[in-house]
Design an enzyme around this catalytic site. Sequence first.
Site, PDB file in Angstrom:
ATOM      1  N   LYS A 143      63.787  49.923  41.432  1.00 21.85           N
ATOM      2  CA  LYS A 143      64.017  48.650  42.138  1.00 21.85           C
ATOM      3  C   LYS A 143      64.283  47.545  41.125  1.00 21.85           C
ATOM      4  CE  LYS A 143      60.050  46.313  41.091  1.00 21.85           C
ATOM      5  NZ  LYS A 143      60.151  45.444  39.963  1.00 21.85           N
TER       6      LYS A 143
ATOM      7  N   ASP B 115      53.744  47.739  44.079  1.00 19.73           N
ATOM      8  CA  ASP B 115      55.173  47.997  44.316  1.00 19.73           C
ATOM      9  C   ASP B 115      55.413  49.285  45.102  1.00 19.73           C
ATOM     10  OD1 ASP B 115      56.122  45.855  42.897  1.00 19.73           O
ATOM     11  OD2 ASP B 115      56.407  46.972  41.022  1.00 19.73           O
TER      12      ASP B 115
HETATM   13  O1  C5P Z   1      49.495  46.712  41.459  1.00 15.16           O
HETATM   14  P1  C5P Z   1      49.903  47.136  40.092  1.00 15.16           P
HETATM   15  O2  C5P Z   1      48.960  48.125  39.495  1.00 15.16           O
HETATM   16  O3  C5P Z   1      51.319  47.588  40.006  1.00 15.16           O
HETATM   17  O4  C5P Z   1      49.816  45.824  39.192  1.00 15.16           O
HETATM   18  C1  C5P Z   1      49.857  45.871  37.790  1.00 15.16           C
HETATM   19  C2  C5P Z   1      49.258  44.599  37.234  1.00 15.16           C
HETATM   20  O5  C5P Z   1      50.096  43.488  37.532  1.00 15.16           O
HETATM   21  C3  C5P Z   1      47.913  44.230  37.827  1.00 15.16           C
HETATM   22  O6  C5P Z   1      46.882  44.846  37.113  1.00 15.16           O
HETATM   23  C4  C5P Z   1      47.893  42.729  37.668  1.00 15.16           C
HETATM   24  O7  C5P Z   1      47.544  42.398  36.338  1.00 15.16           O
HETATM   25  C5  C5P Z   1      49.345  42.341  37.844  1.00 15.16           C
HETATM   26  N1  C5P Z   1      49.669  41.902  39.216  1.00 15.16           N
HETATM   27  C6  C5P Z   1      49.205  40.675  39.672  1.00 15.16           C
HETATM   28  N2  C5P Z   1      49.506  40.298  40.940  1.00 15.16           N
HETATM   29  C7  C5P Z   1      50.273  41.065  41.733  1.00 15.16           C
HETATM   30  C8  C5P Z   1      50.777  42.300  41.281  1.00 15.16           C
HETATM   31  C9  C5P Z   1      50.455  42.690  40.003  1.00 15.16           C
HETATM   32  O8  C5P Z   1      48.511  39.944  38.965  1.00 15.16           O
HETATM   33  N3  C5P Z   1      50.560  40.648  42.967  1.00 15.16           N
END
Ligand code: C5P
Length: 315
Positions: free
Chosen positions: A11, A141
């Site tokens: 994406k 995501d």
């Molecule tokens: O959800 P995911 O594991 O993909 O997110 C990776 C990192 O990105 C999280 O640990 C966080 O630090 C940051 N993040 C965030 N807010 C979001 C999505 C991701 O702070 N909405």
Amino acid sequence: MRSYSLIAPAKINLYLEIMGDRPDGYHELVMVLQSITLADEVHIRAIGSDVIRVHCDDPTVPQDETNLAYKAAALMQQQFPAAQAKWGGVEIDIEKHIPIGAGLAGGSANAAAVLVGINLLWQLGLTQLELQDLAAQLGSDIPFCVTGGTALATGRGELLDALPTLAEGHLVLAKYRDLPVSTPWAYHTYRQQFGHTYLCSSDDLECRRQQVHSSGMLGAIAQQDTPKIAQLLHNDLEKVVLPEYPQVQHLRDQFQAIGVLGTLMSGSGSTVFALVESAPQAEQVKAKMRTATPDPNLELWVTKFSPSGIQLAQG
Ligand code: C5P
């Protein structure tokens, strides 16, 4: 033994705005996400024993329980113990084409493919919404990667509103091979530098969300107006990643100097994409980028918008 091969598209973010903090420590986001045809292929098959095995043709990808694809399989085992007892473990083979640490959700796409694959393998009959709920437990995501296409993503990124499918969108992606950007680092640094601008009250957040719903970007998508979409590309994370990574800034500047409809860093980087008018123009822009930056570490891809998320591979 039953097996499935799935296409797991990457994406890009056409829009990423950070609105505020969330009680869970994440950020409240508004994003427009778009699937592209650059994709990994994920092969999944039932194996007799209870184990989960992950293989990847890229040796830099972890093949243990830290891999998101492994975590997706473990979640399915935990959620559906009867099916797991019936069908056993799974073997997952990932053919990597999406670069790693690139802001293209490659790992998330692999995990989404495993959820969809196990749903088929174990004949669970889960709906897209049920798969998205499971996906949200694994990463922000991943729900989008299940369904794909063009979507408005809010909340942590897991709340999705489908947008009209963009029929046309030709792209060139550029990334330096050994330049991953850590997503937690990017968000953490953004909070340090811009936390004072965050919206705090739920009324303010809702008001801002409504403004985005009636924004130029969503209007341009409704009208399939690619040049307008290109003008309205926006990513708040550029404010922290570009100053820290001059090579990413360089790619963006280079695309602009060549002359493209629009250019933006995807997600937390380090990929920069350029929207162009046609497939032949994409090839020309790629060639010009290669001439302008003859660095063997620079990787370039010509790709386009894809209308779908995880799909069964043909044949
Ligand atoms: O959800 P995911 O594991 O993909 O997110 C990776 C990192 O990105 C999280 O640990 C966080 O630090 C940051 N993040 C965030 N807010 C979001 C999505 C991701 O702070 N909405």
